[in-house]
Structures are given as structure tokens and as C-alpha cells.
Write a protein that holds these residues in place. Structure first.
Motif, short mmCIF file in Angstrom:
data_model
loop_
_atom_site.label_atom_id
_atom_site.label_comp_id
_atom_site.label_asym_id
_atom_site.label_seq_id
_atom_site.Cartn_x
_atom_site.Cartn_y
_atom_site.Cartn_z
N ARG A 29 0.85 -1.19 0.00
CA ARG A 29 0.00 0.00 0.00
C ARG A 29 0.88 1.24 0.00
NH1 ARG A 29 -4.98 -0.12 3.82
NH2 ARG A 29 -5.33 -1.81 2.35
N PHE A 30 0.58 2.15 -0.92
CA PHE A 30 1.42 3.33 -1.11
C PHE A 30 0.54 4.56 -1.02
CE2 PHE A 30 3.37 6.19 -4.48
CZ PHE A 30 4.35 6.70 -3.63
N LEU A 31 0.90 5.48 -0.13
CA LEU A 31 0.13 6.71 0.01
C LEU A 31 0.74 7.78 -0.89
CD1 LEU A 31 -0.21 6.78 3.90
CD2 LEU A 31 -1.95 6.16 2.22
N CYS A 32 -0.07 8.25 -1.81
CA CYS A 32 0.36 9.35 -2.67
C CYS A 32 -0.79 10.35 -2.65
CB CYS A 32 0.71 8.87 -4.07
SG CYS A 32 -0.39 7.63 -4.77
N ALA A 33 -0.86 11.10 -1.57
CA ALA A 33 -2.01 11.96 -1.27
C ALA A 33 -2.39 12.79 -2.49
CB ALA A 33 -1.67 12.87 -0.10
N PRO A 34 -3.68 12.95 -2.77
CA PRO A 34 -4.82 12.49 -1.98
C PRO A 34 -5.22 11.05 -2.32
CG PRO A 34 -5.61 13.72 -3.86
CD PRO A 34 -4.11 13.70 -3.97
N TYR A 35 -4.36 10.32 -3.00
CA TYR A 35 -4.72 8.97 -3.41
C TYR A 35 -4.00 7.94 -2.56
CZ TYR A 35 -5.78 11.88 -7.42
OH TYR A 35 -6.23 12.89 -8.22
N GLU A 36 -4.49 6.71 -2.67
CA GLU A 36 -3.83 5.59 -2.00
C GLU A 36 -3.91 4.40 -2.96
OE1 GLU A 36 -4.83 4.69 2.30
OE2 GLU A 36 -5.53 2.86 1.31
N MET A 37 -2.77 3.81 -3.22
CA MET A 37 -2.76 2.66 -4.14
C MET A 37 -2.44 1.40 -3.37
SD MET A 37 -0.41 3.99 -7.28
CE MET A 37 -0.92 2.74 -8.41
N THR A 38 -3.18 0.34 -3.66
CA THR A 38 -2.85 -0.98 -3.11
C THR A 38 -2.54 -1.88 -4.29
OG1 THR A 38 -4.29 -0.61 -1.23
CG2 THR A 38 -3.65 -2.88 -1.68
N ILE A 39 -1.32 -2.41 -4.31
CA ILE A 39 -0.89 -3.22 -5.46
C ILE A 39 -0.73 -4.66 -4.99
CG2 ILE A 39 0.83 -3.48 -7.28
CD1 ILE A 39 1.11 -0.30 -5.45
N PHE A 40 -1.33 -5.59 -5.75
CA PHE A 40 -1.28 -7.00 -5.41
C PHE A 40 -0.24 -7.72 -6.26
CE2 PHE A 40 -5.50 -5.44 -4.47
CZ PHE A 40 -5.73 -5.91 -3.19
N ALA A 41 0.09 -8.96 -5.85
CA ALA A 41 1.15 -9.71 -6.54
C ALA A 41 0.81 -9.99 -8.00
CB ALA A 41 1.44 -11.01 -5.79
N ASP A 42 -0.49 -10.03 -8.32
CA ASP A 42 -0.83 -10.29 -9.72
C ASP A 42 -0.74 -9.02 -10.57
OD1 ASP A 42 -3.09 -8.91 -8.92
OD2 ASP A 42 -4.51 -10.53 -9.35
N GLY A 43 -0.25 -7.93 -9.97
CA GLY A 43 -0.03 -6.71 -10.72
C GLY A 43 -1.22 -5.76 -10.73
N ARG A 44 -2.34 -6.24 -10.20
CA ARG A 44 -3.50 -5.36 -10.13
C ARG A 44 -3.27 -4.29 -9.07
NH1 ARG A 44 -7.67 -6.88 -7.53
NH2 ARG A 44 -6.51 -8.64 -6.69
N ALA A 45 -3.87 -3.13 -9.30
CA ALA A 45 -3.83 -2.11 -8.25
C ALA A 45 -5.23 -1.57 -8.04
CB ALA A 45 -2.90 -0.98 -8.66
N ILE A 46 -5.54 -1.25 -6.80
CA ILE A 46 -6.77 -0.53 -6.51
C ILE A 46 -6.35 0.87 -6.09
CG2 ILE A 46 -8.76 -0.37 -4.98
CD1 ILE A 46 -8.82 -3.45 -5.00
N VAL A 47 -6.82 1.85 -6.85
CA VAL A 47 -6.46 3.23 -6.59
C VAL A 47 -7.65 3.88 -5.90
CG1 VAL A 47 -5.74 5.42 -7.59
CG2 VAL A 47 -5.02 3.27 -8.65
N LYS A 48 -7.45 4.27 -4.66
CA LYS A 48 -8.52 4.85 -3.87
C LYS A 48 -8.42 6.37 -3.91
CE LYS A 48 -10.25 4.30 0.77
NZ LYS A 48 -9.94 3.76 2.08
N GLY A 49 -9.58 7.03 -3.90
CA GLY A 49 -9.57 8.49 -3.89
C GLY A 49 -9.98 9.08 -5.22
N THR A 50 -10.32 8.22 -6.17
CA THR A 50 -10.79 8.72 -7.46
C THR A 50 -11.72 7.70 -8.09
OG1 THR A 50 -10.15 9.51 -9.65
CG2 THR A 50 -8.84 7.74 -8.74
N SER A 51 -12.66 8.19 -8.91
CA SER A 51 -13.43 7.26 -9.73
C SER A 51 -13.10 7.51 -11.19
CB SER A 51 -14.93 7.44 -9.45
OG SER A 51 -15.27 8.80 -9.61
#
Ligand SMILES: [Zn+2]
Length: 335
Positions: free
Chosen positions: A299-321
């Protein structure tokens, strides 16, 4: 069945619909739970307690505080650790029933992995929150003759329907195309935790009945635990023109490029990627900002966003649609 199993499941064996023969069948069964959120975590707990031999749990997301009021398997510590739901569920299930085999898969169900993830299931339980996944499950299940149980809940209202290929209407007989327009979601309309367990219970009962060889009626169950009313109506007959179960067309099984998708109204976007070495990524991102990592995700905080990256390379980027914003953040920080 061992003496210990006979004792452990004795009250369930006494129930005539299951009996000793049914329990033996359950112990040898394999159920796949797709989506381990509100519905899926209840499915998984009920199946483990019932002694279903193998339970595959597929989920692409991680646990947040706002999940805890309705996602029965998870605890505060899981949210604090930001564990993937599949991993936390497996850990909890091993404490509930150490004799069942749990296969946790932190993954997004896609046409390219659907065979690997759902193949071998005796029954598939729908714990997803979107029609894209359900149409993929329906195409796969019908093409393989596998029963699956559709379920959905929002607010105080829920619906469940079994699909038995070759015998009952499939999802596309009922909804020829995914419902359009803005659908209410748990994130926009809220949800009561007890409608989730009610719908999930109906789904699990159907699954157990199928596995024990019981005759299942083709019917749609709707319930509203707040305003009252439980209704069961016969499912519509199979559509003789259904593209899926009548004509055998399975477009949802065809791999298309996977564009970023906005996740069920929760101000987050999922971006697909290629398998990645998490430790390397964590080391690289630590130079740029705050990072939290465990064996499943970074999990990486890059305000105002937060990214969670999984081993399969997917990421969930929180803070935006906004899928464009998510894609560019992914390109910048993951590659
Ligand atoms: Zn159909």
C-alpha cells in the motif's frame, strides 16, 4: 465418515434433508465462493461449519473498516492490517473448522483465469457486487453445466436465484444484458447486515441441497427484512432464444482488453497489470512516500490517493473514480 465427523455434524445429519449420506457428499464437495465481501464471507463461514470439504474463495479486494458491519468473517485487526479478504477469510476459516480445505485466491475473476478459478466446482456461489462478474460466471457455468446461485442485497432488500444449467432459466434468460443505468449499491444506498445474511442463507441452503442430491425448485426469492415480505415465485421458464443457455453463445468468456474499472461506487478504480515482485516494488516506493506492505500487497500513500498493489499486478487506486487518473498513477508508480 470418521466417528469424530459423525459427532461434529450430528445435528446436521439428524436433519432428514441431509442425513448421513448427504454429510458424506458434503465432505467430498468443492464449492467456489466468488467475492468474499458481505455475502461471500457469510457463505464461506456457513460452508466451513457445514463441513463442505473444499472451499475456494476468490476476492480481489482488501478489508477496510467500513466493511466490518456486514462482512461476518472479518475483525478490526484484519482491517488494520489491510489484509486481502481471501487471505483473512482463510485464516479465520481454519480456526472455525480446521478439517476443511480452503483455497484462498487473491484475484480478479476474468475470462483468462475463469477456467482455473471456477473449474472443478460442484456449485458456484455468487458473492460479487457487479453484473460484469455475474455474466462471466453465468457464461462459464452454463457452458460447463455447473450450477450456480445468484444473490444480491442492498438497503434492506435482497434477491436470490439458483441457475441449474439445462433445467432452469439462466441469468441471461432473466436479464438478457446487464442492467443499464445507475444501480443502487451498498456504498451509495447503504445496506443492513441482516439482509446480507438472509440472502446468503438462502443461497447456501440451495447449494447444500444441490450437493446432497435434493430436487431444487426453480424459483426467485425476494426478501425485505425492514419493510417486511418474503416472496418466492417460480422462475420464468428458459427462454428458447436465450443467447447463452439456448444458443450456446458465451461472449463473456472471450478475453477482451481489460480497461480500468470503477469499483462499485466506492471512489476507487481497479487497474489490471502483470505479475509483480512485491518486495522490489515496496523498496522502490519507500523512497517516494509512505509504504505499508505485507506478503499479499503493497500500500502506497500518494495523497490524496492511495494505491494498493497485489502480486498479480492489479492495483486498486482509492480516492478517485476517474479511470484516467488511476491509469496514470499506475503508470507513474508501478510501471
Ligand atoms: Zn438462458
Amino acid at each position: 465418515m470418521t466417528a469424530a465427523e459423525r459427532e461434529r455434524y450430528s445435528r446436521q445429519i439428524l436433519f432428514p434433508g441431509i442425513g448421513e449420506r448427504g454429510q458424506e457428499l458434503l465432505l467430498q464437495s468443492h464449492i467456489v465462493v466468488v467475492g468474499c465481501g458481505a455475502l461471500g464471507s457469510f457463505h464461506a463461514a456457513a460452508l466451513a461449519r457445514a463441513g463442505v470439504g473444499t472451499i475456494t474463495i476468490i476476492d480481489r479486494d482488501y478489508i477496510e473498516e467500513s466493511n466490518l458491519h456486514r462482512q461476518w468473517l472479518f475483525e478490526e485487526a484484519d482491517a488494520a492490517e489491510g489484509l486481502p479478504k481471501a487471505a483473512a477469510a482463510a485464516r479465520r476459516l481454519s480456526r472455525i473448522n480446521s478439517s476443511v480445505r480452503v483455497r484462498p485466491l487473491v484475484a480478479d475473476l476474468t475470462p483468462s483465469n475463469v477456467e482455473e478459478l471456477l473449474g472443478g466446482a460442484g456449485v458456484i456461489l455468487d458473492g460479487t457486487d457487479n453484473f460484469e462478474a455475474r455474466f462471466l460466471i453465468n457464461d462459464f457455468a452454463v457452458s460447463r453445466g455447473l450450477p450456480w446461485i445468484y444473490g444480491a442485497a442492498v438497503g434492506s432488500y435482497g434477491i436470490a436465484m439458483p441457475v441449474i444449467p439445462g433445467r432452469t432459466a439462466c441469468l441471461r434468460c432473466v436479464y438478457p444484458t446487464p442492467p443499464g443505468g445507475v444501480q443502487p449499491t451498498c456504498e451509495t444506498a447503504g445496506v443492513l447486515n441482516v439482509i446480507v445474511s438472509a440472502v446468503a442463507s438462502v443461497q447456501v441452503a440451495d447449494a447444500l441441497k444441490i450437493l446432497c442430491g435434493g430436487e431444487l425448485r426453480a424459483r426467485i426469492t425476494t426478501l425485505d427484512v425492514w419493510n417486511g415480505g418474503i416472496r418466492q415465485v417460480d422462475a420464468p421458464p428458459r427462454d428458447p432464444e436465450c443467447p447463452c443457455c439456448a444458443r450456446g453463445e458465451f461472449p463473456y468468456l472471450e478475453e477482451s482488453s481489460r480497461p480500468p474499472v470503477t469499483l462499485c461506487g466506492r471512489d476507487a478504480v481497479q487497474v489490471a497489470g502483470r505479475a509483480i515482485e512485491l518486495a522490489d516494488l515496496a523498496a522502490r516506493l519507500r523512497r517516494l512516500g509512505e509504504v505499508r506492505a505485507n506478503e499479499y500487497a503493497v500500500r502506497f500513500l500518494c495523497a490524496p490517493y492511495e494505491m494498493t498493489i497485489f502480486a498479480d499486478g492489479r492495483a486498486i487506486v482509492k480516492g478517485t473514480s476517474d479511470t484516467g487518473v488511476a491509469r496514470s498513477l499506475y503508470a507513474r508508480y508501478v510501471g
